[in-house]
Scaffold this active site. Structure first.
Site, PDB file in Angstrom:
ATOM      1  CG  ASP A 132      -1.790   1.196   1.335  1.00 25.03           C
ATOM      2  OD1 ASP A 132      -2.397   1.575   0.316  1.00 25.03           O
ATOM      3  OD2 ASP A 132      -1.857   1.786   2.432  1.00 25.03           O
ATOM      4  CB  CYS A 133       0.790   4.399  -1.643  1.00 19.77           C
ATOM      5  SG  CYS A 133       1.839   5.829  -1.965  1.00 19.77           S
ATOM      6  CG  ASP A 134      -1.230   7.830   0.811  1.00 21.42           C
ATOM      7  OD1 ASP A 134      -0.447   8.777   0.838  1.00 21.42           O
ATOM      8  OD2 ASP A 134      -1.949   7.545  -0.169  1.00 21.42           O
ATOM      9  CG  ASP A 169      -1.721   2.161   6.522  1.00 20.09           C
ATOM     10  OD1 ASP A 169      -1.724   3.333   6.957  1.00 20.09           O
ATOM     11  OD2 ASP A 169      -2.225   1.846   5.427  1.00 20.09           O
TER      12      ASP A 169
END
Length: 206
Positions: free
Chosen positions: A10-12, A166
């Protein structure tokens, strides 16, 4: 672990420490537009969800739609804050350098956002040509579409993929895709509930 062939990040909140910035701006601009909400409420209600899903929740909660220019104003403020404040998540730079498995990004954010935050944090070279967005598929997380799409594009079977997430919607998406899922959360005050702690160092062995 021996069967893992791809790590999907995932990114953020996983690669870049953007969520405190984005959640703050989201709360500030909504409140300014007459939709009073706190930073803590944004963290609880919207983390990991697509913008479209967030807007649906806001419209239903307040009984009226968001003003037409709010999205543009919010994005402008987000970009300015990200350019000033954004950092990679602690330890991720060294971790990415040591991972030998193929890796990619799969996010609910737009391609423009993914490219921007990875460029600002010096991580773009790690994922050039391997960035996938929920805008590429029919449904965002918590549906598995973007993870399954990323696996197809990378030529890997879902059962041989590892997802690093997250947020609860992201974890749900990874499990729905039939992938191994690790939850990641920084040890910080006022962090969102429902996250599983995982050090980036744990990935190096893969």
């Amino acid at each position: 672990m021996a069967n893992w062939e791809l790590i999907i990040f995932d990114c953020d909140g996983v690669l870049v420490d953007s969520e405190p910035i984005l959640n703050r701006i989201f709360a500030e601009t909504l409140t300014e537009a007459g939709f009073t909400i706190t930073y803590e409420e944004v963290c609880q209600k919207f983390v990991g969800k697509s913008l479209a899903t967030c807007l649906e929740i806001i419209t239903k909660t307040y009984g009226r739609p968001i003003p037409a220019k709010w999205i543009e104003r919010c994005k402008e403020r987000e970009i300015a804050a990200l350019q000033r404040e954004l950092q990679p998540t602690p330890g991720i730079v060294a971790t990415l350098e040591q991972i030998t498995l193929p890796k990619c990004v799969a996010s609910n954010s737009s391609h423009r956002h993914i490219q921007l935050v990875l460029q600002l944090t010096g991580l773009l070279h790690q994922f050039e040509g391997k960035m996938y967005s929920s805008y590429d598929v029919d449904r965002p997380k918590p549906f598995p579409d973007v993870y399954l799409y990323a696996a197809r594009q990378m030529g890997k079977a879902p059962e041989n993929c590892v997802v690093i997430e997250d947020s609860v919607p992201g974890v749900q998406a990874g499990f729905a895709a039939g992938m191994t899922v690790f939850g990641y959360a920084q040890r910080r005050k006022n962090s969102s509930k429902g996250k599983i702690a995982l050090h980036h160092d744990a990935l190096i062995a893969a």
